[in-house]
Design a protein around this motif. Structure first.
Motif, PDB file in Angstrom:
ATOM      1  N   UNK A  14      -1.806  -2.380  -2.474  1.00  0.00           N
ATOM      2  CA  UNK A  14      -3.178  -2.133  -2.888  1.00  0.00           C
ATOM      3  C   UNK A  14      -3.801  -3.326  -3.588  1.00  0.00           C
ATOM      4  N   UNK A  15      -3.011  -4.353  -3.854  1.00  0.00           N
ATOM      5  CA  UNK A  15      -3.575  -5.520  -4.533  1.00  0.00           C
ATOM      6  C   UNK A  15      -4.636  -6.155  -3.645  1.00  0.00           C
ATOM      7  N   UNK A  16      -5.813  -6.379  -4.200  1.00  0.00           N
ATOM      8  CA  UNK A  16      -6.916  -6.963  -3.438  1.00  0.00           C
ATOM      9  C   UNK A  16      -6.892  -8.472  -3.573  1.00  0.00           C
ATOM     10  N   UNK A  17      -7.048  -9.173  -2.470  1.00  0.00           N
ATOM     11  CA  UNK A  17      -7.120 -10.628  -2.560  1.00  0.00           C
ATOM     12  C   UNK A  17      -8.391 -11.054  -3.291  1.00  0.00           C
ATOM     13  N   UNK A  18      -8.382 -12.286  -3.752  1.00  0.00           N
ATOM     14  CA  UNK A  18      -9.542 -12.834  -4.451  1.00  0.00           C
ATOM     15  C   UNK A  18     -10.798 -12.672  -3.602  1.00  0.00           C
ATOM     16  N   UNK A  90      -5.763   6.339  -8.299  1.00  0.00           N
ATOM     17  CA  UNK A  90      -6.032   7.352  -7.287  1.00  0.00           C
ATOM     18  C   UNK A  90      -4.692   7.911  -6.808  1.00  0.00           C
ATOM     19  N   UNK A  91      -4.689   9.191  -6.461  1.00  0.00           N
ATOM     20  CA  UNK A  91      -3.461   9.752  -5.899  1.00  0.00           C
ATOM     21  C   UNK A  91      -3.139   9.028  -4.598  1.00  0.00           C
ATOM     22  N   UNK A  92      -1.867   8.856  -4.333  1.00  0.00           N
ATOM     23  CA  UNK A  92      -1.438   8.129  -3.130  1.00  0.00           C
ATOM     24  C   UNK A  92      -1.947   8.811  -1.864  1.00  0.00           C
ATOM     25  N   UNK A  93      -1.967  10.134  -1.838  1.00  0.00           N
ATOM     26  CA  UNK A  93      -2.474  10.855  -0.667  1.00  0.00           C
ATOM     27  C   UNK A  93      -3.941  10.531  -0.422  1.00  0.00           C
ATOM     28  N   UNK A  94      -4.730  10.523  -1.482  1.00  0.00           N
ATOM     29  CA  UNK A  94      -6.145  10.206  -1.353  1.00  0.00           C
ATOM     30  C   UNK A  94      -6.313   8.750  -0.897  1.00  0.00           C
ATOM     31  N   UNK A  95      -5.510   7.844  -1.454  1.00  0.00           N
ATOM     32  CA  UNK A  95      -5.604   6.442  -1.058  1.00  0.00           C
ATOM     33  C   UNK A  95      -5.309   6.270   0.431  1.00  0.00           C
ATOM     34  N   UNK A  96      -4.372   7.020   0.964  1.00  0.00           N
ATOM     35  CA  UNK A  96      -4.069   6.926   2.394  1.00  0.00           C
ATOM     36  C   UNK A  96      -5.297   7.223   3.239  1.00  0.00           C
TER      37      UNK A  96
END
Length: 142
Positions: A14-18, A90-96
Motif C-alpha cells: 500500500x505504500x504510495x510512490x512519491x 482501512x480494513x484489508x477487505x475494503x482495501x481490496x
C-alpha cells in the motif's frame, strides 16, 4: 494487534510512490481536522467497509481505535495546521475493493456516527472516490 495510533505497521503493497497519493483532503475536511485536533489531540481515521456507519471514515483520537493485522495503513496525512500526521487506516477487505481508487475525505452536513469525533459538530466525514488514472496506476505499480 496494534495500538491504533497510526504508527504500527503498513502493508508494503500500500505504500504510495512519491507524487501519487491514495488519499486527499478537501478544505472543509482540513478545517474540521484542525478543530478536532485542538479539542482531542492527535487523530486517526479508520474505515471498516461495513454497512451503515462502518462505510464512512471514522475519526478517533490516535490510539483509541485498535488496529490489527486485518487493517491497512493507507496514508499518514499531513494536515495544514496539525502538528503530527493523521493516520488513515482501512480494513484489508475494503482495501481490496478500493485499491484502484483515489479517495478524498470530505465533510457534509448531517449526523455521523456517535463514535466519530465530528458527530457533535453537526457534520460527518465521507469519502468521495474516483478511479486512478493510467498514469497514477503506473506510479502505484499496479
Amino acid at each position: 494487534m496494534g495500538g491504533g495510533d497510526g504508527w504500527e505497521t503498513a502493508a508494503p503493497e500500500t505504500a504510495s510512490p512519491e507524487g501519487v497519493a491514495r488519499i486527499a483532503l478537501t478544505a472543509a475536511a482540513t478545517e474540521l481536522l484542525r478543530l478536532l485536533r485542538e479539542q482531542h489531540g492527535p487523530l486517526m481515521f479508520h474505515q471498516s467497509g461495513g454497512c451503515c456507519d462502518g462505510s464512512a471514515p471514522m475519526c478517533y483520537p490516535a490510539g483509541e481505535f485498535r488496529t490489527g493485522s486485518s487493517d491497512v495503513l493507507l496514508a499518514r496525512l499531513d494536515v495544514e495546521g496539525v502538528r503530527e500526521p493523521v493516520g488513515f487506516w482501512m480494513s484489508a477487505d475494503q482495501f481490496q475493493r478500493w485499491q484502484h481508487t483515489h479517495l478524498t475525505v470530505d465533510v457534509v452536513p448531517g449526523r455521523g456516527s456517535g463514535f466519530s469525533l465530528e458527530a457533535p459538530e453537526g457534520v460527518r466525514f465521507l469519502i468521495r472516490s474516483r478511479l486512478f488514472t493510467e498514469e497514477e496506476r503506473s506510479g502505484l505499480g499496479g
